[in-house]
Write a protein that holds these residues in place. Structure first.
Motif, PDB file in Angstrom:
ATOM      1  N   LEU A 118       0.691  -0.803  -0.241  1.00 43.24           N
ATOM      2  CA  LEU A 118      -0.380   0.145   0.059  1.00 43.24           C
ATOM      3  C   LEU A 118       0.455   1.755  -0.546  1.00 43.24           C
ATOM      4  O   LEU A 118       0.339   1.929  -0.778  1.00 43.24           O
ATOM      5  CB  LEU A 118      -1.023   0.115   1.254  1.00 43.24           C
ATOM      6  CG  LEU A 118      -2.226  -1.027   1.428  1.00 43.24           C
ATOM      7  CD1 LEU A 118      -2.538  -1.199   2.088  1.00 43.24           C
ATOM      8  CD2 LEU A 118      -2.942  -1.366  -0.080  1.00 43.24           C
ATOM      9  N   ARG A 119       1.834   1.118   1.233  1.00 41.45           N
ATOM     10  CA  ARG A 119       2.756   2.541   0.955  1.00 41.45           C
ATOM     11  C   ARG A 119       3.185   2.331  -0.486  1.00 41.45           C
ATOM     12  O   ARG A 119       4.027   3.956  -0.818  1.00 41.45           O
ATOM     13  CB  ARG A 119       3.749   2.226   1.722  1.00 41.45           C
ATOM     14  CG  ARG A 119       4.850   3.130   2.412  1.00 41.45           C
ATOM     15  CD  ARG A 119       5.632   2.764   3.384  1.00 41.45           C
ATOM     16  NE  ARG A 119       6.604   1.479   3.407  1.00 41.45           N
ATOM     17  CZ  ARG A 119       7.907   1.591   3.065  1.00 41.45           C
ATOM     18  NH1 ARG A 119       8.367   2.387   1.805  1.00 41.45           N
ATOM     19  NH2 ARG A 119       7.827   0.727   3.072  1.00 41.45           N
ATOM     20  N   GLN A 120       3.828   1.803  -1.286  1.00 41.98           N
ATOM     21  CA  GLN A 120       4.817   2.125  -1.880  1.00 41.98           C
ATOM     22  C   GLN A 120       3.529   2.148  -3.245  1.00 41.98           C
ATOM     23  O   GLN A 120       4.594   2.720  -4.070  1.00 41.98           O
ATOM     24  CB  GLN A 120       6.059   0.656  -2.162  1.00 41.98           C
ATOM     25  CG  GLN A 120       7.121   0.528  -1.719  1.00 41.98           C
ATOM     26  CD  GLN A 120       7.879  -0.240  -1.969  1.00 41.98           C
ATOM     27  OE1 GLN A 120       7.664  -1.098  -2.421  1.00 41.98           O
ATOM     28  NE2 GLN A 120       9.175  -0.191  -1.478  1.00 41.98           N
ATOM     29  N   HIS A 121       2.734   1.394  -3.517  1.00 39.48           N
ATOM     30  CA  HIS A 121       1.931   1.213  -4.674  1.00 39.48           C
ATOM     31  C   HIS A 121       0.638   2.469  -4.782  1.00 39.48           C
ATOM     32  O   HIS A 121       0.322   2.238  -6.088  1.00 39.48           O
ATOM     33  CB  HIS A 121       1.681  -0.093  -5.391  1.00 39.48           C
ATOM     34  CG  HIS A 121       3.709  -0.448  -5.656  1.00 39.48           C
ATOM     35  ND1 HIS A 121       4.869  -0.226  -6.487  1.00 39.48           N
ATOM     36  CD2 HIS A 121       3.947  -1.710  -4.617  1.00 39.48           C
ATOM     37  CE1 HIS A 121       5.108  -1.035  -6.036  1.00 39.48           C
ATOM     38  NE2 HIS A 121       5.278  -2.080  -5.068  1.00 39.48           N
ATOM     39  N   VAL A 122      -0.001   2.344  -3.422  1.00 42.68           N
ATOM     40  CA  VAL A 122      -1.181   3.487  -3.710  1.00 42.68           C
ATOM     41  C   VAL A 122      -1.327   4.603  -3.925  1.00 42.68           C
ATOM     42  O   VAL A 122      -1.217   4.969  -2.490  1.00 42.68           O
ATOM     43  CB  VAL A 122      -2.428   2.413  -3.055  1.00 42.68           C
ATOM     44  CG1 VAL A 122      -3.681   2.632  -3.293  1.00 42.68           C
ATOM     45  CG2 VAL A 122      -1.979   0.448  -3.293  1.00 42.68           C
ATOM     46  N   ASP A 123      -2.092   5.251  -4.401  1.00 44.76           N
ATOM     47  CA  ASP A 123      -1.913   6.479  -4.264  1.00 44.76           C
ATOM     48  C   ASP A 123      -3.097   6.949  -5.073  1.00 44.76           C
ATOM     49  O   ASP A 123      -3.560   7.269  -6.265  1.00 44.76           O
ATOM     50  CB  ASP A 123      -0.624   7.743  -5.072  1.00 44.76           C
ATOM     51  CG  ASP A 123      -1.256   8.534  -5.021  1.00 44.76           C
ATOM     52  OD1 ASP A 123      -1.664   9.316  -3.532  1.00 44.76           O
ATOM     53  OD2 ASP A 123      -0.805   9.704  -5.210  1.00 44.76           O
ATOM     54  N   TYR A 124      -4.520   6.670  -3.596  1.00 42.96           N
ATOM     55  CA  TYR A 124      -5.728   7.306  -4.588  1.00 42.96           C
ATOM     56  C   TYR A 124      -6.777   7.833  -3.063  1.00 42.96           C
ATOM     57  O   TYR A 124      -6.574   7.803  -2.256  1.00 42.96           O
ATOM     58  CB  TYR A 124      -6.315   5.564  -4.988  1.00 42.96           C
ATOM     59  CG  TYR A 124      -7.856   6.166  -4.759  1.00 42.96           C
ATOM     60  CD1 TYR A 124      -8.223   6.804  -6.217  1.00 42.96           C
ATOM     61  CD2 TYR A 124      -9.105   5.687  -4.464  1.00 42.96           C
ATOM     62  CE1 TYR A 124      -9.331   6.790  -6.896  1.00 42.96           C
ATOM     63  CE2 TYR A 124     -10.184   6.023  -4.888  1.00 42.96           C
ATOM     64  CZ  TYR A 124     -10.634   6.161  -6.015  1.00 42.96           C
ATOM     65  OH  TYR A 124     -11.489   6.837  -6.426  1.00 42.96           O
ATOM     66  N   PRO A 125      -6.621   9.402  -3.544  1.00 40.56           N
ATOM     67  CA  PRO A 125      -7.091   9.619  -4.938  1.00 40.56           C
ATOM     68  C   PRO A 125      -5.413  10.060  -5.372  1.00 40.56           C
ATOM     69  O   PRO A 125      -4.659  10.622  -4.266  1.00 40.56           O
ATOM     70  CB  PRO A 125      -7.713  10.696  -5.112  1.00 40.56           C
ATOM     71  CG  PRO A 125      -8.085  10.904  -3.685  1.00 40.56           C
ATOM     72  CD  PRO A 125      -7.690   9.991  -2.644  1.00 40.56           C
TER      73      PRO A 125
END
Length: 143
Positions: free
Chosen positions: A32-39
């Motif tokens: 999550l920290r490295q790959h998810v940026d939503y919005p």
């Protein structure tokens, strides 16, 4: 004085690494920290986006991570790839059925020593991720 500053930087890098390990980040939390940026976080341009996000997410401390992809979808949506939203690839890898908005950050220049400077590519593609226990734990590639 320059040598003293170098030692201070090394101490701070060691401390940041120790704190990350001490807090017990799971593989899912690391994903999550490295790959998810939503919005998607706002930035004036995609290069600035990558430089800011890579630093904010802790991928430029001791060494500059060479490449990293941010997926602009909710963790819940990405997690569906581990179930009905994905198909088996090989081992614990699964291919998404749907396409996702992506930003891939690639280190510019040959050195992985900070300061880090990134180029950015944006796209909409399917993704291949590794899943363990029904949650994503590794981003493999876009497909």
């Amino acid at each position: 004085m320059a040598q003293r500053g170098h030692h201070l930087i090394l101490l701070l890098v060691w401390l940041a690494t120790w704190l990350t390990l001490a807090r017990g980040e799971t593989r899912y939390e690391k994903f999550l920290r490295q790959h998810v940026d939503y919005p998607k976080s706002s930035a004036p341009d995609s290069r600035t986006y990558c430089n800011q996000m890579m630093q904010r997410r802790g991928m430029t401390s001791a060494v500059c991570k060479f490449t990293n992809t941010f997926v602009h979808a909710s963790a819940t949506t990405i997690t569906t790839v581990c179930g009905s939203g994905g198909t088996p690839a090989s081992g614990d890898l699964r291919d998404s059925k749907a396409s996702f908005a992506l930003t891939t950050c690639r280190l510019q220049g040959g050195s992985q020593t900070p300061p880090c400077n990134y180029n950015a590519d944006t796209s909409t593609q399917r993704i291949r991720i590794a899943c363990v226990g029904g949650v994503p734990v590794h981003y493999d590639k876009s497909i």
